[in-house]
Design a protein around this motif. Structure first.
Motif, PDB file in Angstrom:
ATOM      1  N   VAL A  56      -4.479  33.918  22.138  1.00  0.00           N
ATOM      2  CA  VAL A  56      -5.887  33.670  21.825  1.00  0.00           C
ATOM      3  C   VAL A  56      -6.722  34.770  22.466  1.00  0.00           C
ATOM      4  CG1 VAL A  56      -7.817  32.081  22.087  1.00  0.00           C
ATOM      5  CG2 VAL A  56      -5.507  31.193  21.739  1.00  0.00           C
ATOM      6  N   PRO A  57      -7.513  35.493  21.681  1.00  0.00           N
ATOM      7  CA  PRO A  57      -8.314  36.573  22.251  1.00  0.00           C
ATOM      8  C   PRO A  57      -9.309  36.046  23.288  1.00  0.00           C
ATOM      9  CG  PRO A  57      -8.263  36.711  19.849  1.00  0.00           C
ATOM     10  CD  PRO A  57      -7.662  35.398  20.216  1.00  0.00           C
ATOM     11  N   THR A  66      -7.599  40.923  28.585  1.00  0.00           N
ATOM     12  CA  THR A  66      -8.897  40.538  28.014  1.00  0.00           C
ATOM     13  C   THR A  66      -9.256  41.566  26.959  1.00  0.00           C
ATOM     14  OG1 THR A  66      -9.602  39.505  30.074  1.00  0.00           O
ATOM     15  CG2 THR A  66     -11.324  40.132  28.513  1.00  0.00           C
ATOM     16  N   ARG A  67      -9.478  41.103  25.741  1.00  0.00           N
ATOM     17  CA  ARG A  67      -9.605  42.052  24.638  1.00  0.00           C
ATOM     18  C   ARG A  67     -10.940  42.776  24.602  1.00  0.00           C
ATOM     19  NH1 ARG A  67      -6.353  39.772  19.404  1.00  0.00           N
ATOM     20  NH2 ARG A  67      -4.561  38.933  20.528  1.00  0.00           N
ATOM     21  N   GLY A  68     -11.960  42.186  25.177  1.00  0.00           N
ATOM     22  CA  GLY A  68     -13.244  42.866  25.153  1.00  0.00           C
ATOM     23  C   GLY A  68     -14.246  42.167  26.048  1.00  0.00           C
ATOM     24  N   PRO A  77      -4.148  43.291  17.842  1.00  0.00           N
ATOM     25  CA  PRO A  77      -3.023  42.651  18.553  1.00  0.00           C
ATOM     26  C   PRO A  77      -2.964  43.084  20.012  1.00  0.00           C
ATOM     27  CG  PRO A  77      -2.228  44.462  17.223  1.00  0.00           C
ATOM     28  CD  PRO A  77      -3.681  44.330  16.902  1.00  0.00           C
ATOM     29  N   ILE A  78      -2.483  42.193  20.851  1.00  0.00           N
ATOM     30  CA  ILE A  78      -2.268  42.522  22.265  1.00  0.00           C
ATOM     31  C   ILE A  78      -1.070  43.454  22.346  1.00  0.00           C
ATOM     32  CG2 ILE A  78      -0.872  41.349  24.008  1.00  0.00           C
ATOM     33  CD1 ILE A  78      -3.096  39.660  24.711  1.00  0.00           C
ATOM     34  N   SER A  79      -1.195  44.531  23.082  1.00  0.00           N
ATOM     35  CA  SER A  79      -0.100  45.487  23.174  1.00  0.00           C
ATOM     36  C   SER A  79       0.975  44.964  24.122  1.00  0.00           C
ATOM     37  CB  SER A  79      -0.615  46.838  23.668  1.00  0.00           C
ATOM     38  OG  SER A  79      -0.985  46.748  25.026  1.00  0.00           O
ATOM     39  N   GLU A  80       2.190  45.426  23.891  1.00  0.00           N
ATOM     40  CA  GLU A  80       3.320  45.018  24.740  1.00  0.00           C
ATOM     41  C   GLU A  80       3.105  45.478  26.175  1.00  0.00           C
ATOM     42  OE1 GLU A  80       8.186  45.630  24.950  1.00  0.00           O
ATOM     43  OE2 GLU A  80       7.078  46.194  23.156  1.00  0.00           O
ATOM     44  N   LEU A  81       2.496  46.666  26.327  1.00  0.00           N
ATOM     45  CA  LEU A  81       2.227  47.180  27.664  1.00  0.00           C
ATOM     46  C   LEU A  81       1.259  46.278  28.408  1.00  0.00           C
ATOM     47  CD1 LEU A  81       2.451  49.334  29.836  1.00  0.00           C
ATOM     48  CD2 LEU A  81       0.654  50.629  28.667  1.00  0.00           C
TER      49      LEU A  81
END
Length: 299
Positions: free
Chosen positions: A1-2, A31-33, A288-292
């Motif tokens: 969930v963003p 946290t995406r933004g 998408p959330i990056s693997e890193l």
């Protein structure tokens, strides 16, 4: 969930508790933004809340819809008459408090220089009383009414000492502040600290008033130098006086900046703010959330 952070202030007024610090360190990388309400809040998000600058979008406070409604010409005329202005008088407004770092002393010095060139000008300083003061230990204490009155008394004494009392009006913030702003030809904000809000300046722009402000903080964000106002160096009396004289003596320039101020104010309207949030939500929800980032979060 963003996850999206909306932050409207810094630890200047509210403490940054340890448990929030821990949560931010754990959740910050994924946290995406974030939305910051000012440059100071943006810096706070980066410095204390572990949000990278590239993920922060700055969105200043939205202007209430009623601020775009024009005050009637009759109301403006009555206000000008109350201020002692005639048809040739230009009115310069300042919306402020009387505490430190507001730059009011520089405004008065600039006013003294301006009046030598354009004596038929009136400087209206509209102030809000200070009810609370922050102590060094970060606690707040109530300011005695007498202290607030002393600030006004000291301001008035300085005006008299400079010999410009006939051209300066000090007024406590009235309910009809929109009428006062509308009666002004333009607004001057001589602040010396970046932490002061631009809310009243944005509202003045919505009323078609250009802004002459110091080149710091939120003023730097909302004033496009030479387009909807002017930016001046903090504490520079000569530069501030020079810009004021330009608008007093060049009516076509004042009209141009006024029109542009009205146009630029639209980007800070409530509908524009909502659309900006909607675009941000769509953009972040699709990213998408990056693997890193996930590995950094999980350790």
């Amino acid at each position: 969930v963003p996850a999206i952070i909306h932050d409207y202030d810094t630890e200047i007024y509210f403490p940054y508790p340890w448990y929030l610090r821990v949560a931010d360190r754990l959740l910050g990388p994924t946290t995406r933004g974030a939305v910051a309400a000012s440059p100071m809040v943006r810096d706070f998000l980066m410095r204390k809340r572990a949000i990278e600058n590239g993920r922060i979008r700055m969105m200043l406070h939205a202007i209430p819809p009623e601020k775009y409604a024009r005050v009637t010409k009759d109301s403006i005329l009555r206000t000008r008459e109350k201020l002692g202005a005639d048809g040739n008088t230009r009115i310069i407004g300042t919306l402020t408090k009387l505490g430190p770092q507001r730059g009011n002393e520089y405004l008065l010095k600039a006013a003294g220089e301006v009046l030598k060139v354009f004596p038929n000008a009136i400087f209206v300083v509209v102030y809000k009383p200070t009810y609370y003061h922050r102590l060094p230990n970060q606690t707040y204490v109530q300011v005695a009414r007498i202290d607030s009155e002393n600030s006004a008394t000291n301001f008035t004494a300085l005006v008299k000492a400079m010999g410009i009392e006939k051209s300066v009006r000090l007024m406590e913030w009235p309910e009809s502040v929109d009428e006062l702003i509308s009666a002004c030809d333009f607004i001057v904000a001589p602040f010396l600290s970046e932490r002061f809000s631009s809310v009243t300046l944005l509202e003045a722009m919505a009323m078609g008033k250009p802004i002459i402000g110091t080149d710091i903080g939120e003023q730097r964000e909302i004033i496009a130098n030479g387009l909807n106002g002017y930016l001046v160096s903090p504490g520079d009396v000569e530069e501030l006086a020079g810009r004021i004289v330009v608008l007093l003596t060049q009516p076509e320039e004042l009209d141009r900046l006024s029109q542009e101020a009205s146009v630029m104010a639209e980007q800070y309207s409530v509908p524009a703010y909502v659309q900006g949030l909607q675009r941000l939500y769509v953009e972040l929800a699709a990213k998408p959330i990056s693997e890193l980032q996930l590995k950094r979060t999980l350790g």
